[in-house]
Scaffold this motif. Structure first.
Motif, PDB file in Angstrom:
ATOM      1  N   UNK A  36       0.740  -1.144  -0.001  1.00  0.00           N
ATOM      2  CA  UNK A  36       0.041   0.028  -0.089  1.00  0.00           C
ATOM      3  C   UNK A  36       0.827   1.136   0.034  1.00  0.00           C
ATOM      4  N   UNK A  37       0.378   2.127  -0.966  1.00  0.00           N
ATOM      5  CA  UNK A  37       1.151   3.501  -0.850  1.00  0.00           C
ATOM      6  C   UNK A  37       0.119   4.494  -0.580  1.00  0.00           C
ATOM      7  N   UNK A  38       0.348   5.445   0.241  1.00  0.00           N
ATOM      8  CA  UNK A  38      -0.765   6.364   0.588  1.00  0.00           C
ATOM      9  C   UNK A  38      -0.048   7.828   0.796  1.00  0.00           C
ATOM     10  N   UNK A  39      -0.935   8.761   0.424  1.00  0.00           N
ATOM     11  CA  UNK A  39      -0.559  10.334   0.751  1.00  0.00           C
ATOM     12  C   UNK A  39      -1.862  11.299   1.089  1.00  0.00           C
ATOM     13  N   UNK A  40      -1.665  11.878   2.199  1.00  0.00           N
ATOM     14  CA  UNK A  40      -2.787  12.697   2.537  1.00  0.00           C
ATOM     15  C   UNK A  40      -2.433  14.027   2.758  1.00  0.00           C
ATOM     16  N   UNK A  41      -3.026  15.062   2.216  1.00  0.00           N
ATOM     17  CA  UNK A  41      -2.522  16.663   2.340  1.00  0.00           C
ATOM     18  C   UNK A  41      -3.580  17.439   2.506  1.00  0.00           C
ATOM     19  N   UNK A  42      -3.597  18.132   3.195  1.00  0.00           N
ATOM     20  CA  UNK A  42      -4.594  19.155   3.985  1.00  0.00           C
ATOM     21  C   UNK A  42      -4.214  20.434   3.984  1.00  0.00           C
ATOM     22  N   UNK A  43      -5.182  21.323   3.849  1.00  0.00           N
ATOM     23  CA  UNK A  43      -4.767  22.780   3.759  1.00  0.00           C
ATOM     24  C   UNK A  43      -6.360  23.599   4.357  1.00  0.00           C
ATOM     25  N   UNK A  44      -5.987  24.390   5.111  1.00  0.00           N
ATOM     26  CA  UNK A  44      -7.322  25.394   5.880  1.00  0.00           C
ATOM     27  C   UNK A  44      -6.931  26.613   5.919  1.00  0.00           C
ATOM     28  N   UNK A  45      -7.918  27.667   5.807  1.00  0.00           N
ATOM     29  CA  UNK A  45      -7.805  29.006   6.073  1.00  0.00           C
ATOM     30  C   UNK A  45      -8.953  29.719   6.365  1.00  0.00           C
ATOM     31  N   UNK A  46      -9.064  30.997   6.825  1.00  0.00           N
ATOM     32  CA  UNK A  46     -10.250  31.683   6.929  1.00  0.00           C
ATOM     33  C   UNK A  46     -10.419  32.500   5.675  1.00  0.00           C
TER      34      UNK A  46
END
Length: 760
Positions: A618-628
């Protein structure tokens, strides 16, 4: 055996001389000495019975017939007036057969070899058959390169005319390949050809566990076929292996293999045509033809062409189509033309679909997942897709779909869907532990297949060191007949982050939401959701200044939440995938006009590469970005991303990576950006079930604050081993990992475990 037969015949001759010279009518036949064999069985073999005329010269024939049965080691024939007396001594029966010393060939295979010679427990013991068995076992060891193998026998008498047979095996070393010599090759070097072989005469020292240099007759046959395939894939249509010789060293520990070949000439393809009844338009079939004029002939290309055209015809219901490539060879021009003859046969339809094993689940729940329908043209891909959809329901431990031809009809089949249900409902009250959330007390009622309808209901109450939560959720996966799913959820949650190893604050949240999932096709879907949420924020005496200022300005917040997501999912299972991939992009935000205006975007992807039927990479990636946005300058602190812990980067304490506040303890603050990477080798443990899996993994990740940019040098990497098990008390996950690039101040936690959540 022959000696005894001769003695018996001699005795018969002597008996015939001693007997009266006159023949007589047999009044009785008596057999003496029988222990296991019935007299009736003997009478069936005797060529004489009561009432027959007996001549003393017939004695030899009678004894010969009885010896042929193989039951007796001695037979005597006498007369008592007009009665015939047969006195026998039976061979013993085989009570037990034991093996000792066999390692290379397992006992099951050895017993099969004995069975083929009719030498099994319960049968008559015959020394000559035992000798045949010894020779057969030696032959099997010779085929495995054990030229010094010895097989000894030990026969022990037991009561009631039985024997125990013990076979002692001394396998000896496996003969090693000393040299492989290929004669007659001109176009390709020995080194290039030997690369196609499984066997080798030189194994690198670092592959001390390898067996490539150990001779095996089966391996030689496989390598010769690989050699033939290699040449024919390179255009050598007339290639032949004229002979192969195996020589053995005097010590019987070395093998010299000589292979003589005739390469012939290289051929190119001059043309091809599609002939026959083209039930699929020719322009649709042409892309499936891998042979083309001017290209070097390749048997692999021809075989692939046959396979993919056959599959394409099967998708149209012609499951028994014949695709036959007929070559027309021009040896002078060294070209080959192909006529690909297509005989689709009759179209095959599915007459009936039977479902077996669904004691709880309604038939309709299973049938609505079937992409192969009754009355429709049979399609292998639709059947396979149906199986995957049923596996993804998570209602079943096993799903099999069998195809059975209808008797007397070559255009119809029946499908049999066989399922093994797993418990889908539970009432749980107990204690749990997570390295991320600490000890917790929880009570839950969960039913993933409510009343067999496929609907899902979950009610959960939990309390841990820093969170108290109540959630109620109901999902109807077929809210509409077209497959639109609807989920309604109600939740209440109170969090005291002081116990969570993060900056201190208190939140109380009450929410109501609804979400619809819209299928686009078999692998793609998107969702839309909306809800109302009330978030109350409180400070503690240790709340840092910037968080305190935010809470003072926004103590009570009414939010309208919005969410959407696009998902591409081809995994073969939701619980234990071994093949396929998942790609998800999601947006969670508050609507303009909410007391707080913010958004979070997440992109995560995973792919599974199966290398056995049940193991995968298994190969996995998770990218998250948040802002107001709007009146909110940045992502609110209570929506920050965290990393570290059993669900993100194992080997680091929960939520410990990334920015920290300016308190005395410098508690983790989280951030508005997160990167997670994972590579895992997934190995099933014990039996055929996938409910236990071992992981060999590498985790990597980091969290960045609003003012920070992505910096790959800051990413922390760990490696370790994990174990997942869906136990009777819920999912259990254990891991041990070692940070590979820790820095001063990092909070390490090598051993982590949790009960109640599955770590994929």
């Amino acid at each position: 055996m022959i000696k005894k037969l001769c003695i018996g015949l001699l005795f018969a001759v002597m008996t015939s001389v001693a007997l009266a010279q006159d023949s007589f009518i047999v009044s009785d036949v008596r057999v003496k000495g029988l222990q296991r064999i019935s007299a009736g069985s003997i009478f069936n073999y005797l060529p004489i019975k009561v009432g027959d005329q007996f001549d003393p010269t017939m004695s030899a024939d009678l004894i010969r017939e009885l010896y042929k049965t193989g039951f007796f080691k001695n037979i005597e024939l006498n007369t008592d007036g007009t009665a015939i007396i047969v006195e026998v001594i039976e061979y013993p029966s085989i009570a037990t057969i034991e093996f000792a010393g066999n390692k290379l060939i397992k006992e099951e295979a050895l017993r099969e070899a004995l069975s083929n010679n009719d030498f099994i427990e319960g049968r008559v013991f015959q020394p000559n058959v035992l000798e045949q068995v010894k020779q057969e076992l030696k032959r099997q060891y010779l085929n495995q390169g054990k030229y010094n193998a010895q097989v000894g026998t030990e026969v022990t008498d037991l009561p009631r005319n039985r024997v125990k047979v013990k076979l002692h095996v001394k396998e000896g070393p496996t003969a090693k390949i000393q040299n492989i010599n290929i004669i007659g090759n001109k176009y390709f070097s020995d080194e290039m050809l030997l690369d196609e072989f499984e066997l080798s005469d030189s194994v690198p020292f670092w592959k001390f566990w390898g067996k490539e240099d150990q001779y095996s007759k089966e391996k030689v046959s496989g390598d010769l076929e690989s050699l033939r395939s290699f040449y024919q894939d390179q255009g050598f249509l007339d290639f032949q292996i004229t002979s192969n010789q195996v020589s053995i060293s005097p010590q019987k520990d070395g093998i010299f293999l000589t292979i003589n070949v005739e390469e012939g000439e290289r051929y190119t393809v001059s043309q091809f045509v599609l002939n026959g009844r083209l039930v699929v338009p020719e322009d649709e079939l042409l892309p499936y033809v891998f042979i083309a004029p001017g290209r070097t002939y390749s048997r692999k290309d021809v075989d692939n062409t046959v396979e993919v055209i056959s599959d394409r015809l099967a998708e149209e219901g012609y499951s028994y189509a014949q695709v036959v490539p007929v070559p027309d060879i021009d040896r002078e021009a060294r070209t080959v033309a192909f006529s690909i003859n297509i005989k689709p046969g009759r179209r095959v339809y599915v007459r009936r679909i039977d479902i077996i094993g669904n004691d709880l689940t309604n038939d309709s729940v299973i049938r609505r997942e079937m992409r192969q329908t009754e009355g429709g043209a049979f399609s292998p891909s639709r059947v396979n897709r149906s199986k995957i959809r049923l596996q993804r329901l998570s209602f079943f431990d096993e799903v099999e779909i069998e195809t059975n031809p209808v008797a007397g009809r070559d255009d119809q089949v029946d499908l049999q869907v066989i399922v093994k249900e797993r418990p889908t409902g539970s009432f749980l009250f107990g204690l749990g532990y997570s390295g991320d959330n600490g000890a917790l007390v929880q009570a839950s009622i969960s039913q993933a297949n409510l009343f067999g309808t496929g609907n899902q209901l979950n009610f959960n109450v939990q309390r841990s060191s820093f969170v108290e939560a109540v959630t109620l959720q109901y999902t109807n996966p077929y809210y509409t007949k077209s497959g639109i799913s609807r989920t309604i959820g109600l939740s209440g949650r109170s969090i005291d982050s002081a116990a969570a190893n993060t900056s201190e604050y208190i939140t109380e949240t009450l929410g109501l939401n609804v979400r619809y999932l819209f299928p686009i096709n078999e692998n793609n879907s998107f969702s839309l959701g909306a809800g109302l949420e009330r978030i109350d924020l409180e400070t503690t005496v240790f709340t840092v200044s910037n968080i305190r200022e935010f809470i003072d300005e926004n103590p009570e917040n009414d939010l309208i939440t919005l969410s959407t997501a696009f998902v591409h999912d081809t995994r073969d299972s939701l619980l234990y995938p071994t093949a396929g991939n998942e790609f998800r992009v999601s947006l969670d935000a508050t609507a303009p006009g909410s007391d707080l205006e913010y958004y979070r975007v997440n992109v995560d992807a995973s792919t599974y590469f199966p290398f056995t039927q049940r193991a995968a990479l298994k190969l996995a990636a998770d990218i998250g970005y948040g802002d107001g946005y709007g009146d909110t300058d940045e992502l609110p602190f209570f929506k920050n991303y965290f990393a570290g812990g059993s669900r993100t980067v194992r080997g680091y304490e929960a939520r410990s990576l990334g920015p920290r506040d300016d308190s005395v303890n410098q508690d983790p603050l989280g951030g508005s950006k997160r990167v997670l990477l994972n590579a895992s080798l997934l190995l099933p443990v014990g039996g055929d079930s996938l409910d236990k899996r071992l992981q060999l993994f590498v985790d990597a990740g980091q969290v960045y604050g609003p003012e920070e940019s992505f910096d790959s040098s800051e990413i922390r990497v760990t490696a370790g081993v994990g174990f997942n098990w869906i136990s009777p008390v819920g999912p259990l996950s254990i891991s041990y990992s070692i940070p590979l690039n820790e820095e001063e101040g990092d909070e390490i936690e090598k051993f982590q475990f949790s009960v109640g959540q599955l770590i994929q």
